[in-house]
Write a protein that holds these residues in place. Structure first.
Motif, PDB file in Angstrom:
ATOM      1  N   MET A 206      11.889 -12.792  -6.027  1.00 25.08           N
ATOM      2  CA  MET A 206      11.252 -12.225  -4.832  1.00 25.08           C
ATOM      3  C   MET A 206       9.943 -12.944  -4.529  1.00 25.08           C
ATOM      4  N   VAL A 207       9.126 -13.151  -5.584  1.00 21.80           N
ATOM      5  CA  VAL A 207       7.836 -13.812  -5.381  1.00 21.80           C
ATOM      6  C   VAL A 207       8.050 -15.234  -4.902  1.00 21.80           C
ATOM      7  N   LEU A 208       9.002 -15.953  -5.543  1.00 22.71           N
ATOM      8  CA  LEU A 208       9.270 -17.333  -5.126  1.00 22.71           C
ATOM      9  C   LEU A 208       9.676 -17.386  -3.666  1.00 22.71           C
ATOM     10  N   SER A 209      10.544 -16.450  -3.240  1.00 30.38           N
ATOM     11  CA  SER A 209      10.997 -16.477  -1.847  1.00 30.38           C
ATOM     12  C   SER A 209       9.822 -16.277  -0.896  1.00 30.38           C
TER      13      SER A 209
ATOM     14  N   ALA B 218       6.399  -3.060   7.509  1.00 31.84           N
ATOM     15  CA  ALA B 218       6.175  -2.188   6.350  1.00 31.84           C
ATOM     16  C   ALA B 218       7.073  -2.605   5.198  1.00 31.84           C
ATOM     17  N   LEU B 219       8.341  -2.880   5.495  1.00 29.91           N
ATOM     18  CA  LEU B 219       9.263  -3.332   4.452  1.00 29.91           C
ATOM     19  C   LEU B 219       8.789  -4.652   3.854  1.00 29.91           C
ATOM     20  N   ALA B 220       8.220  -5.524   4.719  1.00 31.57           N
ATOM     21  CA  ALA B 220       7.734  -6.813   4.233  1.00 31.57           C
ATOM     22  C   ALA B 220       6.634  -6.605   3.194  1.00 31.57           C
ATOM     23  N   ILE B 221       5.727  -5.649   3.446  1.00 32.35           N
ATOM     24  CA  ILE B 221       4.674  -5.353   2.479  1.00 32.35           C
ATOM     25  C   ILE B 221       5.291  -4.845   1.180  1.00 32.35           C
ATOM     26  N   VAL B 222       6.220  -3.887   1.313  1.00 31.07           N
ATOM     27  CA  VAL B 222       6.835  -3.296   0.125  1.00 31.07           C
ATOM     28  C   VAL B 222       7.540  -4.377  -0.701  1.00 31.07           C
ATOM     29  N   TYR B 223       8.249  -5.289  -0.028  1.00 28.93           N
ATOM     30  CA  TYR B 223       8.978  -6.364  -0.710  1.00 28.93           C
ATOM     31  C   TYR B 223       8.022  -7.237  -1.519  1.00 28.93           C
ATOM     32  N   LEU B 224       6.932  -7.639  -0.872  1.00 31.23           N
ATOM     33  CA  LEU B 224       5.973  -8.526  -1.534  1.00 31.23           C
ATOM     34  C   LEU B 224       5.355  -7.850  -2.762  1.00 31.23           C
TER      35      LEU B 224
ATOM     36  N   LEU C  72       6.390  -5.182  -4.471  1.00 32.59           N
ATOM     37  CA  LEU C  72       7.395  -4.918  -5.506  1.00 32.59           C
ATOM     38  C   LEU C  72       7.648  -6.176  -6.328  1.00 32.59           C
ATOM     39  N   GLY C  73       7.805  -7.314  -5.632  1.00 32.11           N
ATOM     40  CA  GLY C  73       8.064  -8.578  -6.321  1.00 32.11           C
ATOM     41  C   GLY C  73       6.987  -8.882  -7.335  1.00 32.11           C
ATOM     42  N   PHE C  74       5.717  -8.769  -6.916  1.00 29.13           N
ATOM     43  CA  PHE C  74       4.625  -9.089  -7.834  1.00 29.13           C
ATOM     44  C   PHE C  74       4.537  -8.072  -8.970  1.00 29.13           C
ATOM     45  N   ASN C  75       4.903  -6.813  -8.701  1.00 27.21           N
ATOM     46  CA  ASN C  75       4.882  -5.816  -9.775  1.00 27.21           C
ATOM     47  C   ASN C  75       5.936  -6.104 -10.830  1.00 27.21           C
ATOM     48  N   PHE C  76       7.148  -6.426 -10.382  1.00 24.47           N
ATOM     49  CA  PHE C  76       8.212  -6.774 -11.336  1.00 24.47           C
ATOM     50  C   PHE C  76       7.792  -7.994 -12.152  1.00 24.47           C
ATOM     51  N   LEU C  77       7.227  -8.994 -11.439  1.00 20.37           N
ATOM     52  CA  LEU C  77       6.794 -10.216 -12.117  1.00 20.37           C
ATOM     53  C   LEU C  77       5.720  -9.895 -13.159  1.00 20.37           C
ATOM     54  N   GLY C  78       4.775  -9.036 -12.775  1.00 16.21           N
ATOM     55  CA  GLY C  78       3.696  -8.665 -13.700  1.00 16.21           C
ATOM     56  C   GLY C  78       4.239  -7.988 -14.944  1.00 16.21           C
TER      57      GLY C  78
ATOM     58  N   TYR D  60       8.067   2.848  -8.529  1.00 17.33           N
ATOM     59  CA  TYR D  60       7.928   1.475  -8.037  1.00 17.33           C
ATOM     60  C   TYR D  60       7.654   1.462  -6.540  1.00 17.33           C
ATOM     61  N   ILE D  61       8.410   2.273  -5.794  1.00 16.47           N
ATOM     62  CA  ILE D  61       8.207   2.293  -4.346  1.00 16.47           C
ATOM     63  C   ILE D  61       6.820   2.847  -4.021  1.00 16.47           C
TER      64      ILE D  61
END
Lengths: 310, 338
Positions: free
Chosen positions: A48-51, A281-287, A289-295, B139-140
């Protein structure tokens, strides 16, 4: 496959102790990837972060309507629902929302990177000095100053600083940076003040190592993994705070796109044109979430303790 | 260290931090480019009037003397006049603060109740679907900005032509005599149950919008603490004594597992106060945060400094309460004395 390589490398290392150069690098990288990829969410986060990063870097070449990023007006195509031509629909002046979201990613990432690039070295250095000099007046001065900054809720502090300055991206960044370094100072302080009593640090002092060597070569490396993990998680928080600032009109000024401002300007039409609000809003959530998973993945990878299975 | 001494020490330290914060607030309010006197009087005022006001506002003195005058005023309850409402800031604060306190307190109650509930559910059904649902929500919650959630709430619950009833503190037409400024208490004092119900439902959505994200992340913290403590020797011993499992869970497992969650609760409530700036605006909630947002957008310096100062004080009070609660739950923290 890669996971297997990782396990193989662990076994190999036990057989032949000394690995040099490329082999050694490959060995530790394999182990790191093994730890990182044990949790599938970390890999998802990395993708997600890479994308997002790739989209932000090559924004001009990816987006279908580059001219829609600025002040562009096409009332014939205004307020169109999502379609094959406009994946995320168009806004009230006919601009393609997908193009604007991708471009806003670039702005959000630049902001996050610059904020962390300033706040982390400052915070880490302050924490390092104060921790090493624990109990001296330097410690008191630095850490009480840190406490004062931590004594005010950071979002409110950022709002106020951004408010008294002119509302631009740079000033928004200054505001967030000023509220960010104390967290790193506090964290590194804790690590440094316990590391100074470890034998390897005392030993380095005894054999005549200079202070800069002790601070940056002996103590600093042990701060590496918590700082890195926090940085990955913080990218999301910085994006969130800058979106909140932009929502209030204290960040990037229109017509330049920013996610928070896209949401605030379209919230009034939400019942009729849901896509104008929902996609940013979804774009913010996506970004985030990606960094949280990565962290989380980085934390698994860098933690020295036992691997937690399952 | 006894609890009393711990408390005194903590209070003194907080006072120091508050004093430092006040200097910072003062500096922030003074870095604004341009002459504050000119800003207060507007473009059309004569140079003479600006000079006179500058003298009155002590703007010609060095900054530390200016700070002295300002902090003296603060101690006397004089926060200056608001450019926006043309009233003393302190009166505005008295009007708007209770609404925000009510909102923040109410959502804190939400956070605590549901965090404990969800935390226990997630522990009990770990790695099964209730645990997964709570994990996904957490998470959300982290990734969803508070203002987005608030906007969604207004949209979803205000959709069927009832959009008005979502906004504000009471439905227009209902009036309640102001006693404490807390709508729930005022309506009860007036004995008006209909108004109480109305006020409650107005409070519900903004409080939920604020509480959603911290609620689930706290539940996750409680879950991991409970799982960590589950295999500790003392717990196995309690089970060995034949104490019923539910009692062990409630009394001996939950209590120590709440400590990490309560420690982060202070930060959560601070974040809540920050998010209230946006949520109050979206829900047209007449609180101090909305007042602060308007002050920020209008560059109303006295009001801005007052609002930051109030949130600073609130934050410090919350942190002291958190410290005290944690030290009661875990005396080692107090006795360690660091």
């Amino acid at each position: 496959m890669v996971e297997q390589n990782g396990t193989m490398a662990t076994i190999e290392q036990e057989e032949e102790v000394v690995l040099k150069g490329w082999a050694r690098w490959k060995d530790s990288a394999g182990k790191a990837w093994f730890r990182f990829s044990r949790n599938k969410l970390s890999v998802v986060g990395l993708l997600m972060v890479l994308s997002v990063v790739i989209a932000a870097i090559f924004a001009e070449h990816i987006i279908p309507y580059p001219e829609h990023v600025g002040a562009f007006v096409d009332f014939a195509n205004a307020s169109q629902a999502p379609s094959a031509d406009h994946w995320f629909g168009t806004d009230t002046t006919g601009r393609d929302i997908f193009s604007r979201v991708i471009f806003a990613y670039r702005e959000a990432l630049i902001m996050a990177v610059l904020v962390l690039a300033i706040a982390v070295p400052v915070g880490v250095t302050i924490g390092l000095f104060a921790g090493y000099k624990k109990g001296s007046w330097i410690d008191t001065l630095l850490m009480r100053t840190t406490d004062i900054f931590l004594g005010l809720p950071s979002l409110i502090l950022a709002f106020s600083i951004a408010a008294v300055l002119k509302p631009t991206l740079t000033n928004c960044m200054i505001a967030v940076t000023l509220t960010w370094w104390p967290w790193y100072a506090r964290m590194v302080y804790g690590i440094a003040s316990s590391a100074r009593n470890e034998y390897y640090v005392i030993g380095a002092g005894l054999i005549g190592a200079k202070k800069p060597h002790i601070l940056f070569k002996e103590i600093l490396p042990s701060c590496f993994s918590p700082v890195l993990t926090k940085m990955a998680l913080d990218v999301g928080v910085v994006v969130l705070i800058s979106a909140s600032l932009a929502y209030l009109g204290l960040g990037t000024q229109p017509p330049a796109p920013s996610l928070g401002q896209m949401i605030s300007s379209s919230a009034d039409y939400m019942t009729r044109y849901w896509w104008m609000t929902v996609y940013p809003a979804l774009a913010i959530v996506y970004l985030i979430l990606g960094f949280n998973f990565l962290g989380d993945g980085l934390r698994d990878m860098l933690s020295k303790g036992d691997l937690k299975y399952g | 260290m006894s609890l009393g001494r711990f408390l005194v020490r903590r209070l003194l330290l907080s006072l120091l931090v508050l004093l430092g914060s006040s200097i910072m607030i003062f500096v922030i309010a003074r870095i604004i480019p341009g002459n504050p006197a000119r800003l207060a009087l507007g473009e059309k005022a004569t140079q003479e009037a600006v000079d006179r006001l500058s003298e009155e506002m002590h703007l010609n003195d060095p900054w530390y003397i200016q700070y002295g005058y300002w902090i003296l005023g603060v101690f006397q309850g004089d926060l200056g006049d608001s450019l926006n409402t043309k009233r003393p800031v302190i009166d505005d604060v008295k009007d708007f603060l209770p609404a925000t306190l009510e909102l923040v307190l109410f959502s804190s109650v939400f956070i605590v109740l549901f965090a404990v509930l969800f935390g226990r559910i997630a522990t009990r059904y770990r790695n099964r679907w209730p645990d997964t649902v709570i994990r996904v929500c957490a998470y959300i919650g982290v990734a969803m900005p508070g203002f987005v959630l608030a906007t969604l709430f207004v949209l979803v619950f205000g959709a069927q032509g009832t959009s008005v009833s979502v906004l504000g503190r009471l439905t227009t037409g209902i009036t309640v005599e102001r006693v404490t400024g807390f709508m729930l208490i005022d309506t009860l004092l007036a004995g008006d149950l209909y108004a109480f119900k109305d006020a409650f439902f107005h409070l519900l959505l903004p409080a939920l919008a604020l509480a959603c994200a911290p609620m689930f992340s706290e539940a996750r913290i409680i879950r991991s603490a409970m799982l960590d403590n589950m295999n500790k020797d003392y717990l196995i011993a309690h089970k060995g004594y034949g104490i019923p499992n539910s009692l062990v869970m409630r009394k001996y497992l939950l209590k120590p597992s709440l400590i990490p969650a309560i420690s982060t609760l202070g930060l959560d409530i601070a974040a809540l106060a920050g998010n209230a700036f946006l949520v109050e605006m979206i829900f047209a909630w007449p609180g101090i945060s909305r007042y602060g947002t308007q002050a920020i957008l209008n560059k109303d310096l006295n009001a801005i400094s007052a609002v930051i100062l109030i949130f600073g004080i609130l934050f410090i009070i919350i942190n002291i309460i958190v410290d005290v609660v944690v030290s009661i739950l875990d005396p080692r923290i107090r006795l360690g004395g660091s």
